[in-house]
Each structure stands twice: as structure tokens, then as C-alpha cells.
Design an enzyme around this catalytic site. Structure first.
Site, PDB file in Angstrom:
ATOM      1  N   ASP A  22      64.060 -28.772 106.519  1.00  0.00           N
ATOM      2  CA  ASP A  22      63.951 -27.568 106.198  1.00  0.00           C
ATOM      3  C   ASP A  22      62.652 -27.467 104.787  1.00  0.00           C
ATOM      4  O   ASP A  22      62.910 -28.259 104.166  1.00  0.00           O
ATOM      5  CB  ASP A  22      65.293 -26.490 105.956  1.00  0.00           C
ATOM      6  CG  ASP A  22      64.677 -25.073 106.054  1.00  0.00           C
ATOM      7  OD1 ASP A  22      63.539 -24.847 106.595  1.00  0.00           O
ATOM      8  OD2 ASP A  22      65.636 -24.295 105.773  1.00  0.00           O
ATOM      9  N   GLY A  23      61.905 -26.565 105.011  1.00  0.00           N
ATOM     10  CA  GLY A  23      61.183 -26.407 103.749  1.00  0.00           C
ATOM     11  C   GLY A  23      59.591 -26.713 103.798  1.00  0.00           C
ATOM     12  O   GLY A  23      58.743 -26.432 102.903  1.00  0.00           O
ATOM     13  N   HIS A  39      54.234 -28.824 107.901  1.00  0.00           N
ATOM     14  CA  HIS A  39      54.486 -29.797 109.045  1.00  0.00           C
ATOM     15  C   HIS A  39      54.154 -30.938 109.235  1.00  0.00           C
ATOM     16  O   HIS A  39      54.854 -31.963 109.350  1.00  0.00           O
ATOM     17  CB  HIS A  39      54.580 -28.872 110.329  1.00  0.00           C
ATOM     18  CG  HIS A  39      55.281 -27.376 110.468  1.00  0.00           C
ATOM     19  ND1 HIS A  39      56.548 -27.522 109.904  1.00  0.00           N
ATOM     20  CD2 HIS A  39      54.950 -26.289 110.923  1.00  0.00           C
ATOM     21  CE1 HIS A  39      56.981 -26.215 110.237  1.00  0.00           C
ATOM     22  NE2 HIS A  39      55.943 -25.390 110.480  1.00  0.00           N
ATOM     23  N   GLU A  69      65.313 -21.268 118.613  1.00  0.00           N
ATOM     24  CA  GLU A  69      64.981 -20.073 117.938  1.00  0.00           C
ATOM     25  C   GLU A  69      63.455 -20.112 117.506  1.00  0.00           C
ATOM     26  O   GLU A  69      62.843 -19.187 117.335  1.00  0.00           O
ATOM     27  CB  GLU A  69      65.772 -19.367 116.882  1.00  0.00           C
ATOM     28  CG  GLU A  69      67.123 -19.136 117.265  1.00  0.00           C
ATOM     29  CD  GLU A  69      68.113 -20.412 117.691  1.00  0.00           C
ATOM     30  OE1 GLU A  69      68.132 -21.313 117.086  1.00  0.00           O
ATOM     31  OE2 GLU A  69      68.956 -20.080 118.515  1.00  0.00           O
ATOM     32  N   LEU A 133      68.134 -48.877 115.301  1.00  0.00           N
ATOM     33  CA  LEU A 133      68.499 -47.331 114.857  1.00  0.00           C
ATOM     34  C   LEU A 133      68.230 -46.470 116.359  1.00  0.00           C
ATOM     35  O   LEU A 133      67.238 -46.425 116.970  1.00  0.00           O
ATOM     36  CB  LEU A 133      67.351 -46.903 113.907  1.00  0.00           C
ATOM     37  CG  LEU A 133      67.534 -45.488 113.444  1.00  0.00           C
ATOM     38  CD1 LEU A 133      68.643 -45.428 112.472  1.00  0.00           C
ATOM     39  CD2 LEU A 133      66.307 -44.987 112.849  1.00  0.00           C
TER      40      LEU A 133
HETATM   41  C1  FPP Z   1      61.554 -26.433 108.978  1.00  0.00           C
HETATM   42  O1  FPP Z   1      60.728 -25.890 107.787  1.00  0.00           O
HETATM   43  C2  FPP Z   1      60.827 -27.199 109.807  1.00  0.00           C
HETATM   44  C3  FPP Z   1      60.463 -26.950 111.085  1.00  0.00           C
HETATM   45  C4  FPP Z   1      60.901 -25.965 111.907  1.00  0.00           C
HETATM   46  C5  FPP Z   1      59.726 -28.177 111.860  1.00  0.00           C
HETATM   47  C6  FPP Z   1      60.376 -29.438 111.475  1.00  0.00           C
HETATM   48  C7  FPP Z   1      59.281 -30.448 112.290  1.00  0.00           C
HETATM   49  C8  FPP Z   1      58.700 -31.520 111.957  1.00  0.00           C
HETATM   50  C9  FPP Z   1      59.011 -31.883 110.506  1.00  0.00           C
HETATM   51  C10 FPP Z   1      57.962 -32.245 112.794  1.00  0.00           C
HETATM   52  C11 FPP Z   1      58.801 -33.271 113.290  1.00  0.00           C
HETATM   53  C12 FPP Z   1      57.869 -33.877 114.554  1.00  0.00           C
HETATM   54  C13 FPP Z   1      58.518 -34.651 115.259  1.00  0.00           C
HETATM   55  C14 FPP Z   1      57.775 -35.530 116.073  1.00  0.00           C
HETATM   56  C15 FPP Z   1      60.000 -35.455 115.019  1.00  0.00           C
HETATM   57  P1  FPP Z   1      60.256 -24.475 107.863  1.00  0.00           P
HETATM   58  O2  FPP Z   1      58.909 -24.241 108.735  1.00  0.00           O
HETATM   59  O3  FPP Z   1      61.311 -23.580 108.234  1.00  0.00           O
HETATM   60  O4  FPP Z   1      60.113 -24.191 106.372  1.00  0.00           O
HETATM   61  P2  FPP Z   1      60.352 -22.782 105.547  1.00  0.00           P
HETATM   62  O5  FPP Z   1      61.503 -22.208 105.702  1.00  0.00           O
HETATM   63  O6  FPP Z   1      59.767 -23.336 104.278  1.00  0.00           O
HETATM   64  O7  FPP Z   1      59.158 -21.856 105.822  1.00  0.00           O
END
Ligand code: FPP
Length: 245
Positions: A22-23, A39, A69, A133
Site C-alpha cells: 500500500d501507499g 505503481h 474492489e 520461492l
Molecule cells: C496500493 O497503493 C497499491 C495497489 C492497489 C497496486 C499495487 C500494485 C503494484 C505494486 C503492481 C504489482 C504488479 C505486479 C505485476 C505484481 P494505492 O494506490 O492504494 O496507494 P494510496 O493508498 O497511497 O493511494
């Protein structure tokens, strides 16, 4: 000046670590960048966390990358995240395979674009015998959807009421072949479960850090492992008596 001691790898290492990454959005906003840049930084960060997991002897890593969601996010962000998954498979699959990573998917694959479904299936098939892994990618994953899907399959298989036990339910989940997570990490400081591994996490230890996911590096993981190692897991029982010297 007092010397800050680096964290040392503890003896007690969790077999299965799960992470709510998250974040990313806040990381990007803090830098005046669009959310997708967060991202992308999040994906770049995955590489070093994966390497650290192998180095530390973690055997299963589950990452929450796209929830049931998350479809409610702006169309461009959803599309951007789907593109990221496709790019990661195209760009990293060979390296992941060479490094012994076994890719698995948890979630409802059928809602993804058929071409993307095909790439995910190919990645799973290619890496199925790798042993270093196991990487579970939770994509279009929701804990409640997972339980609903399990119940549907239990009913479809004609399982009788008397046969429905906790072990049986576990075997019908997407994570059927995985041990339950020992440690669940959530970055960015939010104190929520967010529909992640709600069955499997019944007795997981939680570690919450205010660090945003793109900054959660090897040292941060090591810190989480040290915190985990200092805990006594009791599973509802009383503490173990201290043995006399
Ligand atoms: C949450 O941060 C993050 C996500 C919803 C997406 C996470 C995805 C990735 C890191 C890409 C992973 C990709 C692969 C192929 C495994 P947020 O957007 O909710 O952050 P915020 O709460 O600060 O807005």
C-alpha cells in the site's frame, strides 16, 4: 554518537510472508507525480524484495496487487495496472524462471482480458516445478470472493454437510497448496485487513509500517522479520511455561 546497530537475520524465519503493498499513490503524490508513477515504482521495488525473500529463506511470498474492489478505481488506473501485469510477465518471466521462482495466481482470473489470462496461465505452467520461492500474485483477489468460490465448488462437488471441516474448506481456497501466512505486512500505515487472506490469516502475525510500498526495501523487510521473531505465537493458548535453569 551512539552507533545504530544494523538488524541481523533472526533464526526464526516465517515460511510464508504476505504483503499488502500500500501507499503507491501517496508516494507519487509526495513527489508531484501521477499515481501510475507510484505503481511503477512499486513494481521496481518488488525485485529487491523478492531477492531479499530468497536471501532470507522465505519460501512463500503472497503479494496483494489488485483487489476485487480495485475495479472501482478510475478506468485509466485500472488499465494501467493491467498493462503493468502484462509488461511484468513479458519482461521478467524468463528471469524469474531462471531464479527458481514458481509463479502462482490467486483470484478470479476469468475477468481479465483473454490475452492476459493466457499469459498468466503460461507463466504458471512454465514455472510450476521451480522450488526457490513460491510467489502468489493476488490479482482480482478478494477474501470474500475466494470463500464464495470455495463454497460453490464444495457444493458442485456434492460434499456432504458432515464432510465440511476447516481443513476441507482450506483445500478449496485458491491457496490450497500453501501453508497459511505466518506474517502479513502492510505498508503505508493503514490499519485494515482490506479483504486480504481473511480465512488464511486467522492466526497470522501482523506487521504495519508507515513506509510507503515503493520505499519498503531489504532493510525494512529485515526489520519486520526481527519483529516477527520476537513474538510468541500462541494460537489462543496460554504462554509456554519458562523452564527452570
Ligand atoms: C496500493 O497503493 C497499491 C495497489 C492497489 C497496486 C499495487 C500494485 C503494484 C505494486 C503492481 C504489482 C504488479 C505486479 C505485476 C505484481 P494505492 O494506490 O492504494 O496507494 P494510496 O493508498 O497511497 O493511494
Amino acid at each position: 554518537m551512539t552507533e545504530v546497530k544494523p538488524f541481523e537475520l533472526p533464526d526464526k524465519i516465517p515460511m510464508h510472508v504476505a504483503i499488502i503493498m500500500d501507499g503507491n499513490g501517496r508516494w507519487a503524490r509526495a513527489r508531484g507525480l501521477p499515481r501510475m508513477a507510484g505503481h511503477r515504482a512499486g513494481v521496481d521495488n518488488l525485485r529487491q524484495v523478492l531477492e531479499a525473500c530468497v536471501e532470507f529463506g522465505i519460501q512463500y511470498l503472497t503479494i496483494y496487487a489488485f483487489s476485487t474492489e480495485n475495479w472501482e478505481r478510475p478506468v485509466d488506473e485500472v488499465r494501467g495496472l493491467m498493462n503493468i501485469l502484462e509488461e511484468v510477465i513479458d519482461r521478467e518471466l524468463q528471469k524469474l524462471d531462471e531464479n527458481g521462482v514458481q509463479l502462482r495466481h490467486i483470484g478470479r482470473l476469468e475477468r481479465l482480458h483473454p490475452k492476459l489470462q493466457e499469459k498468466v496461465r503460461h507463466a504458471i505452467e512454465l514455472t510450476r516445478n521451480n522450488q526457490k520461492l513460491v510467489l502468489n500474485i493476488a490479482w482480482n483477489y478478494g477474501g470474500r470472493a475466494e470463500i464464495v468460490d470455495a463454497i460453490r465448488r464444495i457444493v458442485a462437488d456434492g460434499i456432504s454437510q458432515a464432510e465440511v471441516e476447516e481443513d476441507l474448506v482450506s483445500r478449496y481456497l485458491y491457496t490450497a497448496d500453501c501453508p497459511d501466512p505466518d506474517l502479513i505486512i502492510r505498508t503505508s500505515g493503514e490499519l485494515r485487513v482490506s479483504n486480504f487472506l481473511i480465512w488464511q490469516g486467522a492466526y497470522s502475525e501482523w506487521y504495519i509500517t508507515s513506509t510507503y510500498w515503493p520505499d519498503f526495501n531489504r532493510e525494512e523487510l529485515l526489520k519486520a522479520l526481527c519483529d516477527y521473531a520476537s513474538r510468541e505465537r500462541r494460537y489462543g493458548r496460554v504462554p509456554r511455561p519458562v523452564s527452570p535453569k
